[in-house]
Design a protein around this motif. Structure first.
Motif, PDB file in Angstrom:
ATOM      1  N   ASP A 302       0.836  -1.207   0.000  1.00 43.29           N
ATOM      2  CA  ASP A 302       0.000   0.000   0.000  1.00 43.29           C
ATOM      3  C   ASP A 302       0.872   1.259   0.000  1.00 43.29           C
ATOM      4  O   ASP A 302       0.578   2.233  -0.704  1.00 43.29           O
ATOM      5  N   LEU A 303       1.929   1.234   0.809  1.00 41.74           N
ATOM      6  CA  LEU A 303       2.833   2.388   0.874  1.00 41.74           C
ATOM      7  C   LEU A 303       3.475   2.650  -0.473  1.00 41.74           C
ATOM      8  O   LEU A 303       3.517   3.802  -0.944  1.00 41.74           O
ATOM      9  N   TRP A 304       3.977   1.614  -1.112  1.00 39.28           N
ATOM     10  CA  TRP A 304       4.686   1.803  -2.391  1.00 39.28           C
ATOM     11  C   TRP A 304       3.745   2.331  -3.471  1.00 39.28           C
ATOM     12  O   TRP A 304       4.131   3.165  -4.293  1.00 39.28           O
ATOM     13  N   ARG A 305       2.496   1.887  -3.434  1.00 41.38           N
ATOM     14  CA  ARG A 305       1.522   2.424  -4.396  1.00 41.38           C
ATOM     15  C   ARG A 305       1.222   3.888  -4.095  1.00 41.38           C
ATOM     16  O   ARG A 305       1.147   4.714  -5.007  1.00 41.38           O
ATOM     17  N   ARG A 306       1.061   4.221  -2.828  1.00 45.62           N
ATOM     18  CA  ARG A 306       0.724   5.610  -2.470  1.00 45.62           C
ATOM     19  C   ARG A 306       1.865   6.566  -2.816  1.00 45.62           C
ATOM     20  O   ARG A 306       1.622   7.727  -3.163  1.00 45.62           O
ATOM     21  N   LEU A 307       3.100   6.080  -2.735  1.00 45.80           N
ATOM     22  CA  LEU A 307       4.242   6.910  -3.099  1.00 45.80           C
ATOM     23  C   LEU A 307       4.448   6.986  -4.613  1.00 45.80           C
ATOM     24  O   LEU A 307       5.288   7.759  -5.088  1.00 45.80           O
ATOM     25  N   GLY A 308       3.696   6.179  -5.345  1.00 46.75           N
ATOM     26  CA  GLY A 308       3.855   6.150  -6.798  1.00 46.75           C
ATOM     27  C   GLY A 308       4.994   5.278  -7.267  1.00 46.75           C
ATOM     28  O   GLY A 308       5.407   5.363  -8.437  1.00 46.75           O
ATOM     29  N   PHE A 309       5.507   4.411  -6.375  1.00 48.73           N
ATOM     30  CA  PHE A 309       6.686   3.594  -6.680  1.00 48.73           C
ATOM     31  C   PHE A 309       6.326   2.206  -7.200  1.00 48.73           C
ATOM     32  O   PHE A 309       7.215   1.427  -7.543  1.00 48.73           O
ATOM     33  N   GLY A 310       5.048   1.867  -7.220  1.00 45.69           N
ATOM     34  CA  GLY A 310       4.664   0.528  -7.634  1.00 45.69           C
ATOM     35  C   GLY A 310       3.218   0.476  -8.070  1.00 45.69           C
ATOM     36  O   GLY A 310       2.452   1.447  -7.941  1.00 45.69           O
ATOM     37  N   ILE A 311       2.834  -0.687  -8.598  1.00 48.89           N
ATOM     38  CA  ILE A 311       1.484  -0.906  -9.086  1.00 48.89           C
ATOM     39  C   ILE A 311       1.098  -2.342  -8.761  1.00 48.89           C
ATOM     40  O   ILE A 311       1.933  -3.258  -8.820  1.00 48.89           O
ATOM     41  N   ALA A 312      -0.152  -2.565  -8.405  1.00 50.07           N
ATOM     42  CA  ALA A 312      -0.638  -3.918  -8.141  1.00 50.07           C
ATOM     43  C   ALA A 312      -0.629  -4.729  -9.433  1.00 50.07           C
ATOM     44  O   ALA A 312      -0.941  -4.206 -10.515  1.00 50.07           O
ATOM     45  N   PHE A 313      -0.267  -5.993  -9.329  1.00 53.14           N
ATOM     46  CA  PHE A 313      -0.175  -6.828 -10.525  1.00 53.14           C
ATOM     47  C   PHE A 313      -1.507  -6.877 -11.260  1.00 53.14           C
ATOM     48  O   PHE A 313      -1.542  -6.749 -12.495  1.00 53.14           O
ATOM     49  N   ASP A 314      -2.598  -7.084 -10.540  1.00 54.14           N
ATOM     50  CA  ASP A 314      -3.902  -7.204 -11.196  1.00 54.14           C
ATOM     51  C   ASP A 314      -4.250  -5.936 -11.970  1.00 54.14           C
ATOM     52  O   ASP A 314      -4.792  -6.006 -13.080  1.00 54.14           O
ATOM     53  N   GLU A 315      -3.945  -4.782 -11.387  1.00 56.89           N
ATOM     54  CA  GLU A 315      -4.224  -3.516 -12.074  1.00 56.89           C
ATOM     55  C   GLU A 315      -3.381  -3.402 -13.339  1.00 56.89           C
ATOM     56  O   GLU A 315      -3.885  -2.985 -14.405  1.00 56.89           O
ATOM     57  N   TRP A 316      -2.118  -3.753 -13.242  1.00 56.47           N
ATOM     58  CA  TRP A 316      -1.221  -3.677 -14.402  1.00 56.47           C
ATOM     59  C   TRP A 316      -1.651  -4.654 -15.482  1.00 56.47           C
ATOM     60  O   TRP A 316      -1.648  -4.338 -16.674  1.00 56.47           O
ATOM     61  N   ARG A 317      -2.038  -5.862 -15.052  1.00 55.92           N
ATOM     62  CA  ARG A 317      -2.525  -6.871 -16.013  1.00 55.92           C
ATOM     63  C   ARG A 317      -3.764  -6.373 -16.742  1.00 55.92           C
ATOM     64  O   ARG A 317      -3.878  -6.519 -17.965  1.00 55.92           O
ATOM     65  N   ASP A 318      -4.702  -5.780 -15.998  1.00 56.62           N
ATOM     66  CA  ASP A 318      -5.947  -5.320 -16.614  1.00 56.62           C
ATOM     67  C   ASP A 318      -5.701  -4.185 -17.605  1.00 56.62           C
ATOM     68  O   ASP A 318      -6.507  -3.971 -18.521  1.00 56.62           O
ATOM     69  N   GLN A 319      -4.586  -3.461 -17.439  1.00 56.61           N
ATOM     70  CA  GLN A 319      -4.221  -2.402 -18.379  1.00 56.61           C
ATOM     71  C   GLN A 319      -3.503  -2.949 -19.611  1.00 56.61           C
ATOM     72  O   GLN A 319      -3.240  -2.205 -20.555  1.00 56.61           O
ATOM     73  N   GLY A 320      -3.143  -4.247 -19.574  1.00 55.92           N
ATOM     74  CA  GLY A 320      -2.429  -4.851 -20.691  1.00 55.92           C
ATOM     75  C   GLY A 320      -0.925  -4.876 -20.522  1.00 55.92           C
ATOM     76  O   GLY A 320      -0.190  -4.918 -21.506  1.00 55.92           O
ATOM     77  N   TYR A 321      -0.448  -4.840 -19.289  1.00 53.22           N
ATOM     78  CA  TYR A 321       0.985  -4.886 -18.946  1.00 53.22           C
ATOM     79  C   TYR A 321       1.797  -3.768 -19.626  1.00 53.22           C
ATOM     80  O   TYR A 321       2.860  -3.996 -20.198  1.00 53.22           O
ATOM     81  N   PRO A 322       1.345  -2.520 -19.573  1.00 56.53           N
ATOM     82  CA  PRO A 322       2.058  -1.462 -20.309  1.00 56.53           C
ATOM     83  C   PRO A 322       3.362  -1.049 -19.624  1.00 56.53           C
ATOM     84  O   PRO A 322       3.432  -0.902 -18.398  1.00 56.53           O
ATOM     85  N   SER A 323       4.399  -0.843 -20.410  1.00 56.76           N
ATOM     86  CA  SER A 323       5.666  -0.355 -19.869  1.00 56.76           C
ATOM     87  C   SER A 323       5.554   1.108 -19.436  1.00 56.76           C
ATOM     88  O   SER A 323       6.332   1.572 -18.600  1.00 56.76           O
ATOM     89  N   GLU A 324       4.572   1.837 -19.985  1.00 55.61           N
ATOM     90  CA  GLU A 324       4.408   3.241 -19.621  1.00 55.61           C
ATOM     91  C   GLU A 324       4.084   3.399 -18.137  1.00 55.61           C
ATOM     92  O   GLU A 324       4.537   4.348 -17.482  1.00 55.61           O
ATOM     93  N   ALA A 325       3.304   2.479 -17.585  1.00 51.56           N
ATOM     94  CA  ALA A 325       2.990   2.538 -16.155  1.00 51.56           C
ATOM     95  C   ALA A 325       4.242   2.331 -15.322  1.00 51.56           C
ATOM     96  O   ALA A 325       4.420   2.948 -14.265  1.00 51.56           O
ATOM     97  N   LEU A 326       5.140   1.475 -15.792  1.00 55.28           N
ATOM     98  CA  LEU A 326       6.399   1.236 -15.093  1.00 55.28           C
ATOM     99  C   LEU A 326       7.308   2.460 -15.195  1.00 55.28           C
ATOM    100  O   LEU A 326       8.003   2.816 -14.241  1.00 55.28           O
ATOM    101  N   ALA A 327       7.299   3.104 -16.346  1.00 61.04           N
ATOM    102  CA  ALA A 327       8.125   4.307 -16.531  1.00 61.04           C
ATOM    103  C   ALA A 327       7.699   5.417 -15.579  1.00 61.04           C
ATOM    104  O   ALA A 327       8.547   6.142 -15.035  1.00 61.04           O
ATOM    105  N   ARG A 328       6.403   5.561 -15.365  1.00 58.95           N
ATOM    106  CA  ARG A 328       5.930   6.601 -14.434  1.00 58.95           C
ATOM    107  C   ARG A 328       6.433   6.313 -13.016  1.00 58.95           C
ATOM    108  O   ARG A 328       6.866   7.228 -12.297  1.00 58.95           O
ATOM    109  N   ALA A 329       6.389   5.050 -12.603  1.00 61.05           N
ATOM    110  CA  ALA A 329       6.874   4.694 -11.264  1.00 61.05           C
ATOM    111  C   ALA A 329       8.391   4.877 -11.168  1.00 61.05           C
ATOM    112  O   ALA A 329       8.908   5.313 -10.137  1.00 61.05           O
TER     113      ALA A 329
END
Length: 351
Positions: A302-329
């Motif tokens: 929860d902390l890592w998501r709130r800091l913008g440092f991570g994303i839940a796997f299910d959320e990332w999967r539902d987005q289609g595993y985009p590298s752009e979400a990883l770049a933002r983190a």
């Protein structure tokens, strides 16, 4: 002189203890690391080793085992504590840095019995008190948090490496998958989907039988199965696992070798252990968060998501595993580690 006290059953706290000792030695500070399990009788160590294998092979067993875990200090023979206290009386550490709460009654007993002045620093690697610290408030000591779920911050840190963080443009489309020090969790369930999404995978293995996928896009790296933190003073040796080729294990110099895989990846896919948070911070490599091992890891995620440092796997999967979400983190993490107070400096100030 500083005594760093860790536990080998949780490499997420043992490895940060090793890192701290290396950073202290770089400042010419006398330091030792003592692992709790070195006090245990052989039969208890054999049970611990068997649990490690069982927890790795079945995460459901690990989750059940966590709920019924007992304090290992209860199994330490009295003469082993006497030997330890005699050694401390000679070594005369002026500071104890405690990474496992199970050490706290031992340190309190030593200070009380031997009337030795010593400052106790309780170092929490997780963002809330992990199970070993359940009763820690009964013991005096300065509390230091490397991550803080309540304040949504990273109040202190231990440098993993002084090597500059790798820019995003220089990273290959690679993910590191692991399950922490004991290889626990669901990380091995997602190999096919991540390869299909176009990623190359580095996977940490704990047994040769873990290498179940025969695909050039999946590279396995084996932690030496014979390595145990209660018999070895170094970092876990790691080697590339290839069929029919002997594994050449490499020891880390100044940090654990798996960090070299972390710092070049686009993300780490793992449960959110405290040591994994530290690696993420110092590599600017975001976390894709899998099912946690207990409530303290849930709060870490929860902390890592709130800091913008991570994303839940299910959320990332539902987005289609985009590298752009990883770049933002990654951008949120970039340079963040060097803005956090260094625990090493705090421990050595005034010495």
């Amino acid at each position: 002189m500083i005594e760093v006290l860790t536990s080998g059953v949780a490499l997420g706290v043992h490895v940060p203890g090793l890192l701290l000792s290396d950073r202290l030695r770089e400042r010419n500070t006398p330091v030792r690391v003592t692992v709790l399990e070195r006090l245990l009788p052989p039969a208890k160590l054999a049970t611990t080793t068997a649990m490690k294998v069982a927890f790795h092979r079945d995460f459901r067993v690990a989750l059940t085992g966590q709920r019924i875990a007992t304090n290992p200090v209860e199994a330490v023979p009295g003469d082993r504590l006497d030997e330890l206290f005699a050694d401390w009386s000679i070594w005369r550490p002026h500071r104890f840095v405690v990474f496992s709460g199970y050490w706290l009654p031992v340190v309190a007993r030593y200070i009380d019995q031997h009337r030795q002045p010593a400052h106790v620093v309780v170092c929490h690697v997780d963002s809330v008190a992990s199970p070993s610290f359940k009763d820690s408030t009964a013991y005096p000591g300065e509390r230091v948090w490397l991550a803080d779920a309540e304040r949504v911050s990273t109040p202190a840190t231990i440098p993993v490496s002084r090597t500059p963080q790798l820019p995003w443009a220089d990273r290959d489309r690679t993910l590191l998958l692991h399950g922490g020090g004991w290889g626990m969790g669901t990380y091995r369930d997602h190999l096919g989907a991540l390869v299909a999404a176009g990623y190359t995978l580095d996977v940490i293995a704990h047994e040769r039988a873990d290498a179940t996928v025969d695909d050039p896009a999946v590279r396995y790296h084996l932690i030496d199965p014979d390595w145990q933190p209660w018999t070895d003073d170094g970092y876990p040796p790691l080697g590339r696992l290839r069929p029919g080729i002997p594994t050449d294990f490499v020891r880390g110099a100044g940090h654990h070798p798996s960090f070299d895989l972390t710092r070049v990846a686009m993300a780490v896919v793992s449960k959110p252990g405290g040591g994994t948070l530290l690696d993420s911070l110092w590599s600017a490599t975001p976390l894709v968060l899998l099912e946690p091992f207990g409530d303290h890891e849930r709060r870490n995620g929860d902390l890592w998501r709130r800091l913008g440092f991570g994303i839940a796997f299910d959320e990332w999967r539902d987005q289609g595993y985009p590298s752009e979400a990883l770049a933002r983190a990654h951008n949120a993490l970039r340079g963040a580690a060097r803005r956090v107070p260094d625990l090493t400096e705090q421990l050595t100030s005034g010495l």
